[in-house]
Write an enzyme that holds these catalytic residues in place. Structure first.
Site, PDB file in Angstrom:
ATOM      1  N   ASN A  11       9.750   7.880 -11.040  1.00  0.00           N
ATOM      2  CA  ASN A  11       9.928   8.823  -9.937  1.00  0.00           C
ATOM      3  C   ASN A  11       8.904   8.555  -8.842  1.00  0.00           C
ATOM      4  OD1 ASN A  11       9.764  12.397  -9.364  1.00  0.00           O
ATOM      5  ND2 ASN A  11      11.271  10.973  -8.579  1.00  0.00           N
ATOM      6  N   CYS A  13       9.347   5.294  -6.803  1.00  0.00           N
ATOM      7  CA  CYS A  13       9.935   4.359  -5.825  1.00  0.00           C
ATOM      8  C   CYS A  13      11.381   4.724  -5.484  1.00  0.00           C
ATOM      9  CB  CYS A  13       9.903   2.929  -6.362  1.00  0.00           C
ATOM     10  SG  CYS A  13       8.271   2.252  -6.660  1.00  0.00           S
ATOM     11  N   ARG A  14      12.279   4.429  -6.411  1.00  0.00           N
ATOM     12  CA  ARG A  14      13.707   4.536  -6.114  1.00  0.00           C
ATOM     13  C   ARG A  14      14.214   5.971  -5.996  1.00  0.00           C
ATOM     14  NH1 ARG A  14      15.579   0.838 -10.977  1.00  0.00           N
ATOM     15  NH2 ARG A  14      13.809   1.955 -11.869  1.00  0.00           N
ATOM     16  N   SER A  15      13.953   6.784  -7.008  1.00  0.00           N
ATOM     17  CA  SER A  15      14.529   8.138  -6.966  1.00  0.00           C
ATOM     18  C   SER A  15      13.943   9.017  -5.858  1.00  0.00           C
ATOM     19  CB  SER A  15      14.458   8.823  -8.332  1.00  0.00           C
ATOM     20  OG  SER A  15      13.149   8.936  -8.800  1.00  0.00           O
ATOM     21  N   ASP A 122      14.293  -2.409  -9.325  1.00  0.00           N
ATOM     22  CA  ASP A 122      13.021  -1.692  -9.239  1.00  0.00           C
ATOM     23  C   ASP A 122      12.072  -2.499  -8.355  1.00  0.00           C
ATOM     24  OD1 ASP A 122      10.665  -0.308  -9.559  1.00  0.00           O
ATOM     25  OD2 ASP A 122      10.816  -0.192 -11.740  1.00  0.00           O
TER      26      ASP A 122
END
Length: 153
Positions: A11, A13-15, A122
């Protein structure tokens, strides 16, 4: 109200980037969005500086986003749970209590290519270009979320 949760590993970078991008597109739509990680590595931290930077470069705010871990109650609190990759999909599915919970979980890239089961890479160990690539993928996927909402799906 439609409630959407974005999930990746940490929780960081991406989300949170997916949360920020979708939040920027909501406008007056009745959508709530949050993000979480399957791991507990970064609880309470702000998103990765590179994620914040790429968001800002696209005039997307990450204000108010702090890392948290996915919890079982998220199945009760959200209508759909978009995961960034198959490892996180499998982690979330292990927490599913029943079929209703399982039906809420979907790989976010399937919005762009149904049943392809592709992962959002990622970018954590990558560079700024990797974060930009992830931003572009999530930008397109969140467009589909908005379109589906507008069409009543």
């Amino acid at each position: 109200m439609k409630k959407v949760l974005m999930v990746c590993l940490g929780n960081i970078c991406r989300s949170p980037l997916a949360e920020a991008v979708l939040r920027a597109k909501i406008g007056d739509r009745n959508i709530k969005v949050d993000s979480a990680g399957t791991g507990d590595f970064h609880i309470g931290e702000r998103p990765d500086k590179r994620a914040i930077k790429v968001a800002e470069e696209h005039n997307v705010s990450t204000e108010g986003i702090y890392c948290r871990q996915f919890r079982e109650s998220d199945f009760d609190n959200f209508d759909v749970i978009y995961v960034m990759d198959d490892n996180n999909y499998n982690s979330i599915m292990k927490h599913a209590r029943n079929n209703k919970d399982q039906y809420k979980v979907e790989l976010i890239m399937n919005l762009l290519e149904p049943d392809s089961n592709k992962n959002v890479p990622d970018p954590y160990y990558g560079n700024e270009e990797d974060f930009e690539h992830v931003y572009q993928l999530l930008d397109k996927a969140t467009d589909v979320i908005i379109q589906n909402y507008d069409e009543g799906k």
